[in-house]
Scaffold this motif. Structure first.
Motif, PDB file in Angstrom:
ATOM      1  N   PRO A  16       0.801  -1.224   0.000  1.00 45.36           N
ATOM      2  CA  PRO A  16       0.000   0.000   0.000  1.00 45.36           C
ATOM      3  C   PRO A  16       0.835   1.274   0.000  1.00 45.36           C
ATOM      4  O   PRO A  16       0.392   2.301  -0.477  1.00 45.36           O
ATOM      5  N   ASP A  17       2.062   1.216   0.516  1.00 41.86           N
ATOM      6  CA  ASP A  17       2.893   2.421   0.565  1.00 41.86           C
ATOM      7  C   ASP A  17       3.676   2.651  -0.724  1.00 41.86           C
ATOM      8  O   ASP A  17       4.387   3.635  -0.852  1.00 41.86           O
ATOM      9  N   GLN A  18       3.570   1.776  -1.702  1.00 43.16           N
ATOM     10  CA  GLN A  18       4.281   1.936  -2.969  1.00 43.16           C
ATOM     11  C   GLN A  18       3.424   2.698  -3.961  1.00 43.16           C
ATOM     12  O   GLN A  18       2.231   2.489  -4.049  1.00 43.16           O
ATOM     13  N   ARG A  19       4.079   3.570  -4.713  1.00 49.20           N
ATOM     14  CA  ARG A  19       3.419   4.246  -5.824  1.00 49.20           C
ATOM     15  C   ARG A  19       4.093   3.751  -7.094  1.00 49.20           C
ATOM     16  O   ARG A  19       5.306   3.630  -7.143  1.00 49.20           O
ATOM     17  N   VAL A  20       3.303   3.499  -8.115  1.00 45.00           N
ATOM     18  CA  VAL A  20       3.837   2.903  -9.330  1.00 45.00           C
ATOM     19  C   VAL A  20       3.553   3.809 -10.515  1.00 45.00           C
ATOM     20  O   VAL A  20       2.428   4.226 -10.738  1.00 45.00           O
ATOM     21  N   ASP A  21       4.582   4.116 -11.261  1.00 41.83           N
ATOM     22  CA  ASP A  21       4.433   4.837 -12.524  1.00 41.83           C
ATOM     23  C   ASP A  21       4.245   3.779 -13.597  1.00 41.83           C
ATOM     24  O   ASP A  21       5.143   2.981 -13.848  1.00 41.83           O
ATOM     25  N   PRO A  22       3.080   3.751 -14.262  1.00 42.99           N
ATOM     26  CA  PRO A  22       2.829   2.677 -15.227  1.00 42.99           C
ATOM     27  C   PRO A  22       3.773   2.682 -16.422  1.00 42.99           C
ATOM     28  O   PRO A  22       3.898   1.679 -17.100  1.00 42.99           O
ATOM     29  N   ASP A  23       4.454   3.801 -16.680  1.00 42.15           N
ATOM     30  CA  ASP A  23       5.358   3.837 -17.821  1.00 42.15           C
ATOM     31  C   ASP A  23       6.697   3.179 -17.538  1.00 42.15           C
ATOM     32  O   ASP A  23       7.405   2.807 -18.454  1.00 42.15           O
ATOM     33  N   VAL A  24       7.065   3.070 -16.283  1.00 35.46           N
ATOM     34  CA  VAL A  24       8.362   2.472 -15.973  1.00 35.46           C
ATOM     35  C   VAL A  24       8.256   1.321 -14.971  1.00 35.46           C
ATOM     36  O   VAL A  24       9.247   0.857 -14.464  1.00 35.46           O
ATOM     37  N   ASP A  25       7.044   0.833 -14.703  1.00 32.77           N
ATOM     38  CA  ASP A  25       6.852  -0.285 -13.793  1.00 32.77           C
ATOM     39  C   ASP A  25       7.475  -1.535 -14.405  1.00 32.77           C
ATOM     40  O   ASP A  25       7.070  -1.994 -15.468  1.00 32.77           O
ATOM     41  N   GLY A  44      16.307   1.609 -19.963  1.00 32.54           N
ATOM     42  CA  GLY A  44      17.271   2.055 -20.960  1.00 32.54           C
ATOM     43  C   GLY A  44      16.612   2.915 -22.027  1.00 32.54           C
ATOM     44  O   GLY A  44      17.173   3.914 -22.476  1.00 32.54           O
ATOM     45  N   THR A  45      15.400   2.530 -22.410  1.00 31.78           N
ATOM     46  CA  THR A  45      14.649   3.286 -23.403  1.00 31.78           C
ATOM     47  C   THR A  45      14.291   4.662 -22.871  1.00 31.78           C
ATOM     48  O   THR A  45      14.440   5.673 -23.567  1.00 31.78           O
ATOM     49  N   VAL A  46      13.817   4.718 -21.629  1.00 32.57           N
ATOM     50  CA  VAL A  46      13.477   6.001 -21.002  1.00 32.57           C
ATOM     51  C   VAL A  46      14.726   6.868 -20.878  1.00 32.57           C
ATOM     52  O   VAL A  46      14.693   8.069 -21.165  1.00 32.57           O
ATOM     53  N   ALA A  47      15.829   6.273 -20.467  1.00 34.87           N
ATOM     54  CA  ALA A  47      17.074   7.033 -20.307  1.00 34.87           C
ATOM     55  C   ALA A  47      17.564   7.602 -21.636  1.00 34.87           C
ATOM     56  O   ALA A  47      17.974   8.770 -21.707  1.00 34.87           O
ATOM     57  N   ALA A  48      17.502   6.803 -22.694  1.00 31.08           N
ATOM     58  CA  ALA A  48      17.936   7.288 -24.013  1.00 31.08           C
ATOM     59  C   ALA A  48      17.040   8.429 -24.488  1.00 31.08           C
ATOM     60  O   ALA A  48      17.525   9.457 -24.984  1.00 31.08           O
ATOM     61  N   GLY A  49      15.740   8.260 -24.327  1.00 29.51           N
ATOM     62  CA  GLY A  49      14.814   9.330 -24.704  1.00 29.51           C
ATOM     63  C   GLY A  49      15.017  10.577 -23.865  1.00 29.51           C
ATOM     64  O   GLY A  49      14.996  11.701 -24.374  1.00 29.51           O
ATOM     65  N   LEU A 102       7.660  -0.095 -26.461  1.00 23.73           N
ATOM     66  CA  LEU A 102       8.621   0.860 -25.902  1.00 23.73           C
ATOM     67  C   LEU A 102       8.442   2.274 -26.450  1.00 23.73           C
ATOM     68  O   LEU A 102       9.151   3.192 -26.035  1.00 23.73           O
ATOM     69  N   LEU A 103       7.489   2.477 -27.343  1.00 22.07           N
ATOM     70  CA  LEU A 103       7.297   3.793 -27.948  1.00 22.07           C
ATOM     71  C   LEU A 103       6.837   4.834 -26.921  1.00 22.07           C
ATOM     72  O   LEU A 103       7.392   5.929 -26.855  1.00 22.07           O
ATOM     73  N   ARG A 104       5.838   4.492 -26.118  1.00 23.46           N
ATOM     74  CA  ARG A 104       5.352   5.444 -25.104  1.00 23.46           C
ATOM     75  C   ARG A 104       6.424   5.767 -24.063  1.00 23.46           C
ATOM     76  O   ARG A 104       6.653   6.936 -23.770  1.00 23.46           O
ATOM     77  N   PRO A 105       7.100   4.768 -23.490  1.00 23.43           N
ATOM     78  CA  PRO A 105       8.162   5.119 -22.537  1.00 23.43           C
ATOM     79  C   PRO A 105       9.271   5.953 -23.175  1.00 23.43           C
ATOM     80  O   PRO A 105       9.788   6.876 -22.553  1.00 23.43           O
ATOM     81  N   PHE A 106       9.638   5.646 -24.426  1.00 18.40           N
ATOM     82  CA  PHE A 106      10.704   6.391 -25.087  1.00 18.40           C
ATOM     83  C   PHE A 106      10.286   7.838 -25.357  1.00 18.40           C
ATOM     84  O   PHE A 106      10.974   8.780 -24.968  1.00 18.40           O
ATOM     85  N   LEU A 107       9.160   8.020 -26.034  1.00 16.53           N
ATOM     86  CA  LEU A 107       8.729   9.370 -26.414  1.00 16.53           C
ATOM     87  C   LEU A 107       8.100  10.145 -25.265  1.00 16.53           C
ATOM     88  O   LEU A 107       8.440  11.299 -25.027  1.00 16.53           O
ATOM     89  N   GLY A 108       7.155   9.526 -24.571  1.00 15.25           N
ATOM     90  CA  GLY A 108       6.417  10.238 -23.529  1.00 15.25           C
ATOM     91  C   GLY A 108       7.235  10.508 -22.283  1.00 15.25           C
ATOM     92  O   GLY A 108       7.431  11.656 -21.880  1.00 15.25           O
ATOM     93  N   VAL A 109       7.718   9.444 -21.664  1.00 10.58           N
ATOM     94  CA  VAL A 109       8.473   9.591 -20.421  1.00 10.58           C
ATOM     95  C   VAL A 109       9.886  10.085 -20.700  1.00 10.58           C
ATOM     96  O   VAL A 109      10.380  10.990 -20.032  1.00 10.58           O
ATOM     97  N   GLY A 110      10.527   9.507 -21.708  1.00  9.75           N
ATOM     98  CA  GLY A 110      11.914   9.844 -22.006  1.00  9.75           C
ATOM     99  C   GLY A 110      12.081  11.177 -22.694  1.00  9.75           C
ATOM    100  O   GLY A 110      12.476  12.163 -22.071  1.00  9.75           O
TER     101      GLY A 110
END
Length: 173
Positions: A16-25, A44-49, A102-110
């Motif tokens: 219950p104390d954890q929060r999860v980001d669905p883009d990098v879970d 790695g995809t998020v970091a590159a983006g 990996l498109l959403r994590p790369f473009l959106g989050v990254g």
């Protein structure tokens, strides 16, 4: 005791104390199972983006510097254009993202996460106040919030309408 991380759709659970980001879970709930083929690839995809987005932001900041008491036009332009692109991406992803987990994590989050910068915006506002320009600081503060919200709405709405028109022209319903 645990709770669903995916809104109760039957995926993995977290404390219950954890929060999860669905883009990098990385626990991969059931509805994100297609990412299982890319273990470790999400970060790695998020970091590159993020690196690409941050470089683009730094380029704009370098090209359009400002004094502490002045309106932060570079940061304003980055945040508003980034929000517009986030709206475009969210409207387009259901069509272009199929089969590309990996498109959403790369473009959106990254890329867009690294490009937009609300920390620099907050520092710019604080520096304007400290430099004795409260009117500029407040104008910048308000204009960024309003501009960002309008930009994401405009990006989403315009892209949705363009995609709908393209579907109609192509005979899809």
């Amino acid at each position: 005791m645990s709770r669903p991380v995916d809104g109760g759709r039957g995926g993995n659970t977290a404390r219950p104390d954890q929060r999860v980001d669905p883009d990098v879970d990385l626990r991969l709930p059931a509805d994100r199972g297609e990412l299982a083929a890319h273990p470790g690839g999400v970060l790695g995809t998020v970091a590159a983006g993020g690196a690409l987005g941050a470089l683009a932001r730094a380029g704009v900041a370098y090209a359009v510097p400002h004094q502490p008491a002045a309106f932060g036009w570079a940061t304003f332009a980055v945040n508003v254009s980034g929000c517009f692109l986030i709206g475009v991406l969210m409207a387009a992803l259901p069509r272009i993202g199929r089969g590309r987990p990996l498109l959403r994590p790369f473009l959106g989050v990254g890329v867009l996460g690294g490009y937009t910068t609300y920390s620099t915006y907050a520092v710019d506002v604080q520096r304007a106040f400290a430099a004795g320009a409260p009117v500029t600081a407040l104008a910048y503060l308000g204009a960024t919030v309003v501009g960002a919200l309008l930009a994401v709405w405009l990006g989403d709405t315009a892209t949705g309408r363009l995609l709908h028109a393209a579907d109609q022209a192509g005979g899809r319903r």
